[in-house]
Structures are given as C-alpha cells and as structure tokens.
Design a protein around this motif. Structure first.
Motif, mmCIF file in Angstrom:
data_model
loop_
_atom_site.group_PDB
_atom_site.id
_atom_site.type_symbol
_atom_site.label_atom_id
_atom_site.label_comp_id
_atom_site.label_asym_id
_atom_site.label_seq_id
_atom_site.Cartn_x
_atom_site.Cartn_y
_atom_site.Cartn_z
ATOM 1 N N VAL A 59 34.481 -44.264 -41.501
ATOM 2 C CA VAL A 59 35.121 -42.961 -41.736
ATOM 3 C C VAL A 59 35.777 -42.493 -40.440
ATOM 4 C CG1 VAL A 59 34.752 -40.556 -42.425
ATOM 5 C CG2 VAL A 59 33.424 -42.383 -43.518
ATOM 6 N N PHE A 60 37.034 -42.076 -40.553
ATOM 7 C CA PHE A 60 37.776 -41.551 -39.408
ATOM 8 C C PHE A 60 38.021 -40.057 -39.622
ATOM 9 C CE2 PHE A 60 39.754 -45.076 -36.793
ATOM 10 C CZ PHE A 60 38.968 -46.091 -37.310
ATOM 11 N N SER A 61 38.111 -39.335 -38.509
ATOM 12 C CA SER A 61 38.539 -37.942 -38.557
ATOM 13 C C SER A 61 40.070 -37.911 -38.587
ATOM 14 C CB SER A 61 38.022 -37.215 -37.317
ATOM 15 O OG SER A 61 38.482 -35.888 -37.306
ATOM 16 N N GLN A 62 40.637 -36.853 -39.151
ATOM 17 C CA GLN A 62 42.110 -36.741 -39.145
ATOM 18 C C GLN A 62 42.617 -36.145 -37.836
ATOM 19 O OE1 GLN A 62 43.519 -34.626 -42.615
ATOM 20 N NE2 GLN A 62 42.425 -35.961 -44.041
ATOM 21 N N HIS A 63 41.680 -35.617 -37.047
ATOM 22 C CA HIS A 63 42.078 -34.929 -35.808
ATOM 23 C C HIS A 63 40.851 -34.744 -34.918
ATOM 24 C CE1 HIS A 63 43.827 -31.994 -33.099
ATOM 25 N NE2 HIS A 63 42.878 -31.130 -33.412
ATOM 26 N N LEU A 64 41.091 -34.617 -33.645
ATOM 27 C CA LEU A 64 40.023 -34.344 -32.687
ATOM 28 C C LEU A 64 40.629 -33.560 -31.517
ATOM 29 C CD1 LEU A 64 37.116 -34.979 -31.751
ATOM 30 C CD2 LEU A 64 37.991 -37.028 -30.696
ATOM 31 N N ASP A 65 39.959 -32.514 -31.089
ATOM 32 C CA ASP A 65 40.457 -31.762 -29.934
ATOM 33 C C ASP A 65 39.811 -32.276 -28.656
ATOM 34 O OD1 ASP A 65 42.232 -29.695 -31.046
ATOM 35 O OD2 ASP A 65 40.436 -29.052 -32.119
ATOM 36 N N GLY A 66 40.562 -32.247 -27.599
ATOM 37 C CA GLY A 66 40.049 -32.721 -26.305
ATOM 38 C C GLY A 66 39.269 -31.639 -25.592
ATOM 39 N N HIS A 75 37.723 -25.265 -32.912
ATOM 40 C CA HIS A 75 38.154 -26.583 -32.455
ATOM 41 C C HIS A 75 37.291 -27.696 -33.058
ATOM 42 C CE1 HIS A 75 40.237 -24.085 -29.555
ATOM 43 N NE2 HIS A 75 40.912 -25.145 -29.138
ATOM 44 N N VAL A 76 37.784 -28.919 -32.955
ATOM 45 C CA VAL A 76 37.057 -30.083 -33.463
ATOM 46 C C VAL A 76 36.485 -30.850 -32.271
ATOM 47 C CG1 VAL A 76 37.201 -32.169 -34.850
ATOM 48 C CG2 VAL A 76 38.656 -30.210 -35.414
ATOM 49 N N PHE A 77 35.164 -30.872 -32.197
ATOM 50 C CA PHE A 77 34.442 -31.436 -31.044
ATOM 51 C C PHE A 77 34.022 -32.876 -31.368
ATOM 52 C CE2 PHE A 77 30.144 -30.831 -28.615
ATOM 53 C CZ PHE A 77 30.611 -31.567 -27.539
ATOM 54 N N ALA A 105 43.634 -35.771 -23.543
ATOM 55 C CA ALA A 105 42.302 -35.150 -23.552
ATOM 56 C C ALA A 105 41.534 -35.536 -24.821
ATOM 57 C CB ALA A 105 42.444 -33.635 -23.456
ATOM 58 N N SER A 106 42.239 -35.594 -25.934
ATOM 59 C CA SER A 106 41.610 -35.969 -27.199
ATOM 60 C C SER A 106 41.113 -37.411 -27.129
ATOM 61 C CB SER A 106 42.639 -35.786 -28.318
ATOM 62 O OG SER A 106 42.141 -36.252 -29.528
ATOM 63 N N LEU A 107 41.940 -38.271 -26.570
ATOM 64 C CA LEU A 107 41.586 -39.687 -26.420
ATOM 65 C C LEU A 107 40.338 -39.834 -25.539
ATOM 66 C CD1 LEU A 107 42.803 -42.569 -27.087
ATOM 67 C CD2 LEU A 107 43.715 -42.513 -24.779
ATOM 68 N N LYS A 108 40.320 -39.068 -24.472
ATOM 69 C CA LYS A 108 39.184 -39.125 -23.529
ATOM 70 C C LYS A 108 37.896 -38.700 -24.244
ATOM 71 C CE LYS A 108 37.988 -37.541 -18.924
ATOM 72 N NZ LYS A 108 37.656 -36.171 -18.566
#
Ligand SMILES: O=C(CO)COP(=O)(O)O
Length: 222
Positions: A59-66, A75-77, A105-108
């Motif tokens: 399962v993948f998220s559609q988004h992630l916040d850095g 925000h999405v942690f 930042a999201s990638l990190k």
C-alpha cells in the motif's frame, strides 16, 4: 527484462473510497498472485489502514509532507503513514504538486521511515531533476493525458523514452514508471517496450465495471 511494477492510484474516485478501496485491493492481490507481477495500490489517506489491515498487498500513500513530529496540523507525517501500514508513497503527483524544496523534504521523510518513493513528473527535464534526488522511482505523467484514456505510451512515446534515457544518465539505480491514459494490455506493452519498468495508472482500472477483468487485460501482453 524484470517483471514490471504496477501502481494503482485510487485518487478520490468513489469506486475506490472506503470499502471500495478494500475490494479493488483484493482484485489487485488476486491478479498479482495469479501472474507473479507486483501490483501495489495507493488509496486515499484515511483508507490506508483499512486496506493494509484487510489485504496483503503493498500500500502506498498518495502524498507525504516533509515535516516531522510536532505542530503541523493537517499535514501527512511519514511515521503515521508507515504505522498505518503503507510501504511507500507518491510524491508530487500532478494533482498534488509540491515545490522543489518540499519534494526534497518529503523524500527525506519517506526515506527516514523506510518508505519506497515515487516522485511524479510531467516532462523530461523535471524527470531528470527528480532522478537527481535519488528516489526509488520517477513516474512521468504528462498532465494533459491524465484521465484522458489516451495512453502516454502511444500518444507521447518520446516523453517516456526521453525520460528513460535521462534517468539512466543521472542515476541508473532510479527506476522509471510512466502513466496517464494507460488501461489496456497494449498500452502497458508499449510502455515496457519504451524502457519503462512499470506503470502508474488510475481511471482505467478504478472506474472499470470489473476491475479484476480490467487488470487481467492490462497484463495480458507482459
Ligand atoms: O494520474 C494518474 C495516475 O497517478 C493517471 O491517471 P489515469 O490512469 O486515469 O490517466
């Protein structure tokens, strides 16, 4: 050639919301088991836990916040996504664009929590820039073809092959997916023939009357 990776983005389609998210994931799991092809799903954030709990599928998220733990309302942690059961995340989808600093930042954050990363891009130069950041995958999706039913692998083969070439020069460890308008076996076949290692797709499967049959057709020429 190695087996392709198929990532199904549910977006906010009604068919992929709530219990529908679980049902589509079950169809993906069945087709994945029958074929040996890895199929992952990206449901909406509130459905991640339910899908990951009920179906044994990546399962993948559609988004992630850095962002980290703390004062970040709304925000999405990364840790929350990980603990909900996600194994990866999309970053910078065309419908959820980020600035370059936010992508980094999201990638990190995703890497910190051991999540697989897919940075979405819209053309060859942005694909090259995304590859330079070192995600697991870049996914080239020309926005004008998203949801159109016109497959990128046929309508704009140069953007796929150009992305594959650009990424190979920058970081051969980064894998390339393509997406937009992909729904048929011949679309996936063309994408693989252009050098992509899989597809990111949505409406052709999520909105299909029979998602399992649509998936079986999708992989029929692999
Ligand atoms: O945006 C997409 C997947 O992330 C592509 O959407 P479609 O497959 O509906 O064109």
């Amino acid at each position: 050639m190695s087996s392709p990776f198929i990532l199904l983005n549910y977006k906010t389609y009604l068919q992929g919301t709530g219990q529908g998210a679980v049902e589509i994931a079950k169809a993906c799991k069945e087709v994945s088991e029958e074929s040996g092809i890895e199929i992952a799903v990206a449901p909406q954030l509130p459905d991640i836990y339910r899908v990951a709990s009920e179906v044994e599928i990546p399962v993948f998220s559609q988004h992630l916040d850095g962002i980290g733990a703390g004062s970040f309302t709304g925000h999405v942690f990364g840790k929350a996504i990980k603990e909900a059961g996600a194994v990866g995340t999309l970053i910078n989808h065309s419908e959820r664009r980020l600035t370059l600093a936010e992508i980094e930042a999201s990638l990190k954050s995703a890497k910190e929590f051991g999540l697989r990363t897919v940075i979405c891009t819209n053309n060859v130069p942005t694909t090259a820039a995304a590859a330079a950041l070192g995600p697991d995958y870049v996914a080239i999706e020309p926005p004008e073809l998203i949801g159109s039913g016109i497959p990128v692998s046929k309508a704009d083969p140069e953007v796929v092959s150009g992305s594959v070439k650009a990424v190979a020069k920058i970081d051969p460890a980064v894998k390339v997916l393509c997406g937009a308008g992909i729904s048929k076996g011949e679309d996936l076949r063309a994408a693989l023939d252009l050098g992509s290692q899989g597809v990111l797709l949505a409406s052709g499967i999520v909105k299909a009357a029979d998602p399992k049959a649509a998936l079986e057709e999708l992989i029929s020429l692999v």
